[in-house]
Design a protein around this motif. Structure first.
Motif, PDB file in Angstrom:
ATOM      1  N   GLU A 617      30.878  39.801  42.723  1.00  0.00           N
ATOM      2  CA  GLU A 617      31.798  38.702  42.196  1.00  0.00           C
ATOM      3  C   GLU A 617      33.200  38.846  42.351  1.00  0.00           C
ATOM      4  O   GLU A 617      33.791  38.144  42.738  1.00  0.00           O
ATOM      5  N   VAL A 618      33.705  40.276  42.413  1.00  0.00           N
ATOM      6  CA  VAL A 618      35.188  40.631  42.701  1.00  0.00           C
ATOM      7  C   VAL A 618      35.351  40.571  44.041  1.00  0.00           C
ATOM      8  O   VAL A 618      36.150  40.141  44.713  1.00  0.00           O
ATOM      9  N   ILE A 621      35.920  36.882  44.823  1.00  0.00           N
ATOM     10  CA  ILE A 621      37.021  36.320  44.755  1.00  0.00           C
ATOM     11  C   ILE A 621      38.312  36.903  45.560  1.00  0.00           C
ATOM     12  O   ILE A 621      38.739  35.972  46.001  1.00  0.00           O
ATOM     13  N   GLN A 637      42.259  35.916  38.378  1.00  0.00           N
ATOM     14  CA  GLN A 637      41.254  35.838  37.162  1.00  0.00           C
ATOM     15  C   GLN A 637      39.948  36.480  37.517  1.00  0.00           C
ATOM     16  O   GLN A 637      39.459  35.992  38.647  1.00  0.00           O
ATOM     17  N   GLY A 638      39.213  37.284  37.104  1.00  0.00           N
ATOM     18  CA  GLY A 638      38.130  37.711  37.352  1.00  0.00           C
ATOM     19  C   GLY A 638      38.206  39.355  37.963  1.00  0.00           C
ATOM     20  O   GLY A 638      37.155  39.819  38.300  1.00  0.00           O
ATOM     21  N   THR A 640      39.076  42.932  37.898  1.00  0.00           N
ATOM     22  CA  THR A 640      39.187  43.891  36.660  1.00  0.00           C
ATOM     23  C   THR A 640      40.110  45.200  37.140  1.00  0.00           C
ATOM     24  O   THR A 640      40.395  45.437  38.117  1.00  0.00           O
TER      25      THR A 640
END
Ligand code: FAD
Length: 685
Positions: A617-618, A621, A637-638, A640
């Motif tokens: 997911e990272v 993005i 956003q998203g 970490t």
């Protein structure tokens, strides 16, 4: 010093159309498409930087038009106006020329978040902007509709990377080439207007939308992700039909505060300013909204509208039974119309009339022009670099509502910065970025390019982390010096003024620090001030100035020999003293962010194959947004904190490797054995 008197509108039209018919050049450094708030600032900024610039817009007489409320500034937005002014933009001086009701909003809070605002005379504002453009060297203005962009096929070595080489005017009439193009088409990209159940193509009432070719090129040829947003505007009301005695009177500030650092006063004298009026909705308004819902196509659409400037329909549906404010604001000194702020609506015109007549002051009001809604395409701004350049397309810059923002000030701020960078790109200079640590413009652009938008974006002071430093009073010191020395968009007149101010403030602060007295001596000098410090403590004049009840004027009358020379800066010195401690505390955090901002992330990084521990997911993005710096990555956003540490380690490690290779040191083996993720570096968040 107040800005020079603008040329009469008629004279502008004659001169511009003469230029248009004689369009001598077929090639410019920069072409700006659209003469709204973004386009006018972009064109003027590009020309100031030194580029031969062409501004093409659909209708010359709408250059500088205020499509919605004739007002400028406000909380957060006022900061943007002051920053645009500090970078030598137009809107601050235009606001001072056209303002008819000046007030500082948010006065109950600290001066860092005060919002300079003015109600404007529409006609005067347009005249000023048009006159400024006309007298800007290297700028040509042409009336015309841009049908499409001229785009070269991608270079085989840079797959997917097109280059924009110019524009084609409507009907294929003419092609004009340029090194860079700034698109500022506002709400016109595939724009549709809504009133009741009627929908028609349009960018604004009375104006056609941009050609379908332009949207198609952005979407299909350049592969840009496009979204859809909506906004709306209230009906304009015939002033004589409103009984203002039934509304509360809101007076302007007794002393108008100019927007521009070059203007020490506004055109409008205090006694010539006009009042605004405040009224409220009644239960009858709720009733009409509900009864007209099935006749109101715009409100039934899923498209996102402006959360912070919602239509009356959205307010009633969200907060049933609540009394909503309706501001009745003048549209100009000689205008026969009132602007009812808070009553943006899209129901059929007969229902609009019924609705406004439910408001006491408007029980016999007449509508001059009905309210309407507009839906339009915007380009998802995460596809832009901090220079507002489309990352995948060389030479193409975007600014204003096309990037998903709402508001004149947001548009003007982006326009100025896109114009600066388009010019620098065209003149083979490196593009430049503004950090969120130094300006609200930096915050705005960073929010757009790092986070994107899900609804029309508007500026608030809460979006800026360093409010104590980014104040409306010090925008000149933050930006005019840099604008001249590093960016090239600030004139030497403004620069000299900023240098004079900086030097005077430094001298005055030094003089205040040098005034070190014991508490008992301060008591003798300022007998009316309650000083509770321990008996023998020593305090400086700067410490004293932090007290609410101590003004610079009081200190200057106690020590005229060393302070009276600085009376002109009394308010700025007071604010400086109040925020000094806070700014010092923020300094470390600002330095950290600046360090991270200096760590750029290569634009060709293959995030999917990076040998570091990042979730799918990272990676997705990062691949989609391609943040230009580590700092920008932290705000996605998203993403970490752990992902940031891995990225930091990787980039740091690659940087070291590159530096070693550069120094030709034979430690390749050691470097290969080093695991990028194994370094235990933690980043403060
Ligand atoms: P605009 O000011 O829209 O200017 C775009 C310019 O581009 C126009 O001059 C147009 O003629 C020109 N143009 C477009 N396509 C072409 C082309 N192909 N060729 C040549 N020229 C072209 N803001 C708020 O803050 N609050 C609100 O409530 C609000 N409500 C609004 C309601 C409506 C109906 C509209 C239209 C706008 C509203 N705004 C509101 C927004 C505010 O007007 C805009 O945010 C601001 O004007 C955007 O500036 P811009 O320069 O990006 O675009």
């Amino acid at each position: 010093m107040l800005a020079k008197k603008p040329l009469p509108l008629q004279s502008f039209l004659v001169q511009v159309s003469r230029r248009a018919s004689q369009l001598a050049r077929q090639r410019y450094d920069v072409i700006v498409v659209g003469g709204g708030h973004a386009g006018t600032e972009a064109a003027a900024a590009a020309a100031r930087v030194g580029a031969e610039t062409l501004l093409v817009t659909q209708k010359i007489h709408t250059i500088g038009a205020l499509s919605c409320n004739p007002s400028l500034g406000g909380v957060g937005k006022g900061q943007l106006v002051r920053e645009v002014d500090a970078l030598d933009g137009l809107c601050g001086r235009a606001g001072d020329w056209a303002g008819i009701h000046f007030s500082i909003l948010n006065r109950r809070k600290g001066p860092a978040v005060w919002g300079p605002r003015a109600q404007l005379d529409r006609q005067r504002y347009r005249e000023f902007i048009q006159s400024e453009l006309l007298s800007t060297p290297r700028l040509t203005v042409v009336e015309g509709s841009v049908e499409d962009l001229l785009v070269t096929e991608p270079n085989p070595e840079e797959p997917g990377r097109h280059r924009v080489t110019g524009i084609r005017l409507a009907n294929g009439s003419q092609s004009i080439s340029a090194s860079s193009v700034v698109l500022t088409t506002g709400t016109f990209l595939s724009g549709s207007l809504f009133i009741g159940q009627t929908t028609s193509p349009g960018g604004r009432i009375g104006d056609a939308p941009s050609s379908a070719g332009l949207s198609q090129t952005l979407r299909e040829t350049l592969g840009l992700r496009i979204g859809r947003l909506r906004t709306g505007t209230p009906p304009r009301i015939v002033k004589d039909s409103v009984d203002l005695s039934l509304a509360d009177v809101m007076l302007p500030d007794s002393q108008p505060t100019p927007f521009s650092f070059l203007n020490t006063h506004t055109r409008c004298k205090p006694e010539e300013q006009l009042p605004c009026h405040l009224s409220y909705t009644t239960p009858g308004v709720d009733r009409v909204v509900r009864e007209s819902l099935h006749l109101n196509s715009h409100i039934q659409e899923d498209t996102k509208g402006p959360r912070y400037c919602p239509s009356i329909e959205s307010r009633v549906l969200r907060f049933p039974g609540r009394k909503h404010q309706v501001w009745l604001e003048p549209e100009g000194v000689t205008s026969d119309l009132l602007y009812p702020q808070g009553l943006s609506m899209t129901m059929p015109p007969d229902m609009q009339l019924r609705l406004i007549r439910e408001i006491p002051a408007m029980h016999r009001a007449e509508i001059h022009t009905p309210g309407y809604g507009v839906q339009y395409d915007f380009v998802c701004p995460t596809q832009l670099s901090p220079a507002l350049q489309v990352k995948r397309t060389q030479g193409l810059f975007l600014a204003g509502q096309i990037n998903g923002t709402t508001g004149y000030e947001e548009a003007a701020a982006q326009g100025l910065w896109a114009g600066v960078n388009a010019a620098r790109w065209a003149l083979s200079m490196p593009t430049v970025a503004l950090s969120r640590t130094e300006s609200y413009i930096g915050v705005l652009i960073d929010d757009l390019v790092s986070r994107g938008v899900t609804e029309p974006y508007r500026m608030f002071t809460s979006r800026a982390e360093f409010r104590a430093s980014l104040r409306p009073d010090n925008a000149d010191l933050r930006l005019s010096l840099k604008g001249f020395e590093e960016v090239g968009c600030v004139s030497s007149v403004r620069y000299q003024e900023a240098v004079r101010v900086r030097n005077s403030l430094q001298e005055a602060l030094a003089a205040l620090k040098a005034l070190a007295l014991s508490t008992s001596n301060w008591r003798k000098k300022l007998p009316n001030v309650h000083l509770s410090e321990a008996k023998n403590s020593t305090q400086t004049g700067l410490n004293l100035l932090q007290y609410t009840e101590v003004s610079f004027e009081m200190l200057a009358s106690a020590f005229p020999e060393c302070l009276s020379a600085y009376m002109e800066f009394s308010q700025r010195l007071k604010i400086e003293a109040v925020y000094r401690h806070h700014c010092n505390l923020q300094k470390k955090e600002i330095e950290r962010i600046q360090r991270e901002e200096n760590m750029s992330l290569p634009q060709d990084l293959d995030y999917f194959s990076l040998p570091v521990s990042l979730s799918q997911e990272v990676r997705e993005i990062l691949d989609r947004v391609r943040p230009s710096t580590l700092s920008a990555a932290t705000r996605l956003q998203g993403i970490t904190p752990a992902a940031i540490v891995h990225l930091f380690n990787y980039v740091n490690y690659s940087g070291q490797k590159e530096r070693r290779a550069h120094r030709n040191q034979p430690d390749q083996k050691e470097a290969r054995e080093e695991e990028p993720c194994s370094q235990n570096v933690s980043l403060p968040r």
